[in-house]
Motif scaffolding. Structure first.
Motif, PDB file in Angstrom:
ATOM      1  N   ARG B 101      54.373  39.311  46.235  1.00  0.00           N
ATOM      2  CA  ARG B 101      53.813  39.539  47.448  1.00  0.00           C
ATOM      3  C   ARG B 101      53.564  38.205  48.336  1.00  0.00           C
ATOM      4  O   ARG B 101      54.213  37.923  49.255  1.00  0.00           O
ATOM      5  N   PHE B 102      52.295  37.963  47.511  1.00  0.00           N
ATOM      6  CA  PHE B 102      51.896  36.236  48.115  1.00  0.00           C
ATOM      7  C   PHE B 102      52.376  34.611  47.626  1.00  0.00           C
ATOM      8  O   PHE B 102      51.798  34.263  47.704  1.00  0.00           O
ATOM      9  N   ALA B 103      53.525  35.046  47.212  1.00  0.00           N
ATOM     10  CA  ALA B 103      53.905  33.968  46.944  1.00  0.00           C
ATOM     11  C   ALA B 103      53.461  33.297  46.392  1.00  0.00           C
ATOM     12  O   ALA B 103      53.222  31.777  46.228  1.00  0.00           O
ATOM     13  N   VAL B 104      52.949  33.269  45.407  1.00  0.00           N
ATOM     14  CA  VAL B 104      51.806  32.458  44.392  1.00  0.00           C
ATOM     15  C   VAL B 104      52.499  31.293  43.667  1.00  0.00           C
ATOM     16  O   VAL B 104      53.658  31.841  42.866  1.00  0.00           O
ATOM     17  N   SER B 105      51.755  30.164  43.416  1.00  0.00           N
ATOM     18  CA  SER B 105      52.947  29.108  42.420  1.00  0.00           C
ATOM     19  C   SER B 105      53.212  29.622  41.138  1.00  0.00           C
ATOM     20  O   SER B 105      52.011  30.496  40.180  1.00  0.00           O
ATOM     21  N   PRO B 106      53.869  28.842  40.182  1.00  0.00           N
ATOM     22  CA  PRO B 106      54.638  29.686  38.972  1.00  0.00           C
ATOM     23  C   PRO B 106      52.761  29.374  38.399  1.00  0.00           C
ATOM     24  O   PRO B 106      52.556  29.339  37.152  1.00  0.00           O
ATOM     25  N   ALA B 107      52.090  28.095  38.170  1.00  0.00           N
ATOM     26  CA  ALA B 107      51.138  27.265  38.109  1.00  0.00           C
ATOM     27  C   ALA B 107      49.893  27.912  38.112  1.00  0.00           C
ATOM     28  O   ALA B 107      49.384  28.924  36.740  1.00  0.00           O
ATOM     29  N   ALA B 108      49.986  29.179  39.398  1.00  0.00           N
ATOM     30  CA  ALA B 108      48.555  29.065  39.310  1.00  0.00           C
ATOM     31  C   ALA B 108      48.731  30.977  38.504  1.00  0.00           C
ATOM     32  O   ALA B 108      47.647  31.711  38.057  1.00  0.00           O
ATOM     33  N   GLN B 109      50.173  31.587  39.174  1.00  0.00           N
ATOM     34  CA  GLN B 109      50.529  32.875  37.736  1.00  0.00           C
ATOM     35  C   GLN B 109      50.261  32.555  36.758  1.00  0.00           C
ATOM     36  O   GLN B 109      49.674  33.945  35.983  1.00  0.00           O
ATOM     37  N   ILE B 110      50.721  31.643  35.663  1.00  0.00           N
ATOM     38  CA  ILE B 110      50.750  31.442  34.229  1.00  0.00           C
ATOM     39  C   ILE B 110      49.443  31.202  33.901  1.00  0.00           C
ATOM     40  O   ILE B 110      48.197  31.973  33.129  1.00  0.00           O
TER      41      ILE B 110
END
Lengths: 171, 139
Positions: B101-110
């Motif tokens: 939904r909020f297009a979180v960056s892959p780094a933040a997701q991890i």
């Protein structure tokens, strides 16, 4: 009769409680710090020691591998001991739960020391098992690496914490 | 009576085997429920690639075995395991939905998923034992 008495003496009088709010705050802070340390510093020193010790054990087991930098080269592939291979964040959560336990500081220090040692040993065993699998049954490596071997760090961390909690008394 | 006298180590070994045996059907149902929730919330199908890297549940296995082996009533153990899976499911949904939904960056997701993965097993055991892990092996 005397047997049951000695058993009663061996058990801790009252186990120490864990403060959930302290655990929540310290776990968040320590895991964030561990993740930052992993990204910024790369954990090269711990990776170097883990690679060296694992390589020596694998060689002692009679396997023909080569150590190149922070990697161990097997017959089928090169295994990098990456920063993610060092379970620093899991260790950070274990430290957080030990800090949140209402016990003496010396007991907490023992918990952190024993936890660090057990997790290092478990991680070396994990890397050695990975190398042995990559050498002996290369087709199984990816499956075991992403499933079974991932469970080693949390299992050892929780197990060490529970054993420690058995002996930690309320301060 | 015999079960009550069993050592905690034996209880833990039996519970670990039971959790491992139940793992494939439970994780399949878990993944299906997660996919359904994501599809319903976003209207986009096929979040399989995201789910492969972000699932919390494998990390939860030791905590589930500890809950299943605890010296408490069978009813409480079943409720504990179900609530632990539900908590894990909610955390997974939150991480995945925020990523979509909020297009979180892959780094933040991890970072978010790894933090959840590592904190959740300890938190589940602590909540289940009400902050006293010793109560898990004392009758």
């Amino acid at each position: 009769m005397s047997r049951s008495k000695s058993r009663k003496k061996a058990a801790p009088a009252r186990g120490a409680a864990v403060s959930l709010p302290v655990f929540a705050v310290s776990a968040t802070v320590l895991v964030a710090l561990a993740t930052l340390a992993e990204k910024a510093a790369g954990l090269d020193a711990i990776r170097r020691v883990t690679t060296d010790v694992s390589y020596r054990i694998v060689t002692a087991l009679g396997m023909h591998t080569t150590e190149v930098g922070l990697s161990i080269v097997t017959r089928s592939r090169t295994l990098d001991v990456a920063a993610e291979c060092i379970p620093l964040a899991v260790f950070a959560v274990m430290v957080a739960v030990i800090l949140a336990t209402k016990t003496s500081w010396s007991m907490r220090a023992i918990g952190v020391g024993v936890g660090a040692s057990s997790m290092f040993v478990a991680n070396v065993v994990r890397v050695v098992v990975g190398v042995v699998i990559a050498q002996a049954v290369p087709a199984w490596f990816d499956l075991l690496h992403t499933t079974t071997l991932q469970l080693v760090a949390p299992t050892v961390a929780i197990g060490t914490w529970l054993v420690w909690a058995r002996y930690a008394r309320e301060d | 009576m015999k079960t009550e006298r069993r050592g905690y180590g034996v209880r833990l070994a039996v519970a670990s085997l039971a959790v491992l045996a139940a793992w494939w059907p439970v994780s399949s149902a878990y993944a299906w429920a997660l996919r359904w929730a994501l599809n319903a919330a976003t209207g986009v199908r096929g979040h399989a690639t995201l789910m492969g890297t972000l699932l919390v549940t494998p990390w939860l296995l030791p905590a589930l075995a500890i809950i299943a082996a605890s010296r408490t009533s069978a009813r409480r153990r079943v409720i504990g395991v179900c609530l632990a899976l539900l908590a894990s499911w909610i955390v997974d949904c939150t991480v995945l939905l925020s990523a979509v939904r909020f297009a979180v960056s892959p780094a933040a997701q991890i970072i978010a998923s790894r933090t959840a993965q590592q904190v959740l097993p300890f938190a589940v055991v602590l909540v289940f034992s009400r902050g006293r892990p010793q109560s898990l092996w004392r009758s």
